[in-house]
Enzyme design. Structure first.
Site: not given
Length: 435
Positions: A23-24, A98, A122, A320, A342
Site C-alpha cells: 500500500k505505502n 491522506r 488516520d 506498522d 514514532m
C-alpha cells in the site's frame, strides 16, 4: 453495507497465502505517473480503498486510466485539468485521503503550481506534514494558506536544486521531495532521507523514466535535475506489513502456513524480530514457511534482561508491525517491552486485549509490557471496534486465536489497508464472516 466481522476463534489454519502489493509503495508510485505525459504501466496494485480513491482522483484530474487486469493499470497524464484543484469535488476527495498529499511533488515539478486541501487520515496521533512543505520551500516553492476555502495554494514556477536536511526521515516526505526535485534546475541533496524499500522502488522507477538519482538505499540522496521524464513499467513489492501480520497470525493460531513470493531480501529485520519472539520460520526460495507450533518463547537480551522491541526508521523495525508483535507476545512464553516511539496513541487498543484476558501493563502512551500466557489461557472472544488499520488487523489476529466468538466493528478501517482479508482467511480455513 455489512460493516462488521464475526469470527469464531480457536481454529488452526492451513495453506498458502499471497500478500497483496504494498500500500505505502502504491500511493507514491501512482502519484509519480503525474511526472510524465507518456504511458506508465503499473502492476501488483493492491485493490484497497486508499489506493482506489487515489486512482479515481487521478482520473478526475484528467489522467487516462486503463485497467488491464485486477492488479494492473496504465496511466497517461497528458492533459491535467488545473481548474479541478480549486473545486469542491477535489476538496471532498483530496481532503479525506491522506495519500493525496503525494500528488503535490509531481504537480509542482511538472506544472509549477498546485492547490491542495488540508489533508485528513488516520487517528494515530499527530502526523505532521511539515517535512513535505519545508522541503518544497527549500526548493523554492511558496505556500499560501487560504483559511476561507481551506486550501494551500503553492507557486513553484522556479524550483532550484538545493541542500536539504530533513528534520525527520519521513517516507512520504522524502518521496514527495524527490518527485519535486527530479525536474528542478540543478542538483538537490537530501540528507536524513528515508531509505525504506518503497522509496528505493520509487527512485529506481524514476531513474528508468530518465531521472538521475544516486545514493538509493542510503540516507543521502543526490538528484540531478532533468528537463523531462518518459514512461516506464513498474511492479510493486509485496506488502511487508501483511507478511508480518501473517507470520504473527500463524504463530498465534498454531497454524502451518506458507506465505508466497515475499521478496525476502527486502524484508529487513522483520523475520528476525518474529524469530526473537520464538516463532519458527524458514525461507524456502522466495516463500516463508511457518510450521505449526504449540509454544513459542521470547528471547531475552544476552544478560538475561527483558527483551525490548522498538520501532525506528528503516532499516530499523517498522512501527506498522509493533501492534502485531504486541498481540503475538500475549500468547508467547516470557515477557517483552513494546516501545512505540514514532506515534502516540497507537497502543490505545490494548484495552480490548485486556478485555480478552491478555496480561499487559500499559506503562504510558508509548510503552507496554506484555506478560505472555504461553497459550495456557486462551484469549476470550469479545465485541470490539477497530480504531485504525494496524490495530484492526492485530485485533483480528487476536480474535482468530481466541476462544468463542468475536465481533469487530468499523472494519472499513481494516479494509483501507487489506484487500478481501475475510475471503483470503476463509481460504486458509478461518471461520470469519461479514455481518
Amino acid at each position: 453495507m455489512k460493516n462488521a466481522f464475526e469470527i469464531q476463534g480457536g481454529k488452526k489454519l492451513k495453506g498458502e497465502i499471497i500478500p497483496q502489493g504494498a500500500k505505502n509503495e502504491a500511493l507514491q508510485i501512482i502519484s509519480a505517473v503525474l511526472l510524465t505525459g507518456e504511458k506508465m504501466t503499473i502492476s501488483n496494485i493492491p485493490d484497497i480503498q486508499d489506493v482506489n480513491k487515489l486512482i479515481e482522483l487521478l482520473g478526475d484530474m484528467g489522467v487516462e486510466v486503463n485497467r488491464i487486469s485486477r492488479d494492473t493499470a496504465t496511466f497517461e497524464a497528458k492533459e491535467i485539468d488545473q481548474d479541478f484543484f480549486n473545486s469542491e469535488a477535489f476538496k471532498t476527495k483530496g481532503g479525506g485521503l491522506r495519500g493525496s498529499i503525494m500528488i503535490l511533488g509531481p504537480l509542482l515539478a511538472r506544472f509549477g503550481s498546485a492547490s491542495i486541501p488540508k489533508p485528513g487520515g488516520d487517528k494515530i496521533g499527530r502526523r505532521r506534514l511539515d517535512t513535505h512543505f519545508l522541503g518544497f520551500e527549500k526548493l523554492g516553492a511558496r505556500f499560501d494558506f487560504n483559511p476561507e476555502n481551506g486550501f494551500y495554494n503553492v507557486d513553484a514556477s522556479n524550483l532550484q536544486g538545493t541542500y536539504i536536511l530533513l528534520d525527520e526521515a519521513s517516507v512520504t516526505g522524502t518521496a514527495n521531495i524527490v518527485m519535486a526535485a527530479v525536474l528542478a534546475k540543478g542538483t538537490t541533496t537530501i540528507y536524513n532521507a528515508a531509505c525504506e524499500p518503497y522509496l528505493q522502488q520509487l527512485c529506481k522507477m524514476l531513474n528508468r523514466m530518465g531521472a538521475k538519482i544516486s545514493g538509493i538505499g542510503s540516507n543521502l540522496l543526490t538528484i540531478e535535475g532533468v528537463t523531462e521524464l518518459g514512461g516506464t513499467e513498474h511492479r510493486m513489492l509485496p506488502d511487508m506489513i501483511e507478511i508480518g501480520s501473517f507470520i504473527g497470525m500463524a504463530a498465534m493460531t498454531g497454524s502451518e502456513i506458507t506465505i508466497k513470493d515475499v521478496h525476502y531480501d527486502e524484508l529487513g529485520m522483520i523475520p528476525d524480530v518474529f524469530k526473537r519472539l520464538g516463532i519458527k520460520l524458514e525461507r524456502r526460495g522466495d516463500d516463508i514457511y511457518i510450521p505449526s507450533q504449540d509454544h513459542y518463547e521470547i528471547d531475552t537480551f544476552i544478560d538475561g534482561s527483558l527483551l525490548t522491541v522498538a520501532d525506528s526508521p528503516w532499516p530499523g523495525f517498522t512501527p506498522d508491525l509493533l501492534s502485531i508483535v504486541l498481540v503475538v507476545a500475549t500468547q508467547a512464553k516470557g515477557s517483552v517491552l513494546i516501545h512505540q516511539k514514532m506515534f502516540e496513541s497507537r497502543l490505545f487498543f490494548v484495552d480490548k486485549l485486556l478485555d480478552m484476558g491478555a496480561n499487559i501493563i500499559l506503562c504510558d502512551p508509548h510503552r507496554a509490557t506484555v506478560i505472555g500466557l504461553d497459550k495456557q489461557i486462551q484469549l476470550r472472544g469479545i465485541s470490539m471496534t477497530s480504531p485504525d488499520i494496524r490495530a484492526g488487523v492485530s485485533l483480528l489476529i487476536a480474535a482468530l486465536s481466541a476462544q468463542g466468538q468475536s465481533t469487530i466493528y468499523n472494519i472499513e478501517q481494516i479494509e483501507r489497508g487489506y484487500q478481501n482479508i475475510d475471503e483470503r482467511l476463509r481460504a486458509l480455513g478461518a471461520d470469519i464472516k461479514r455481518v
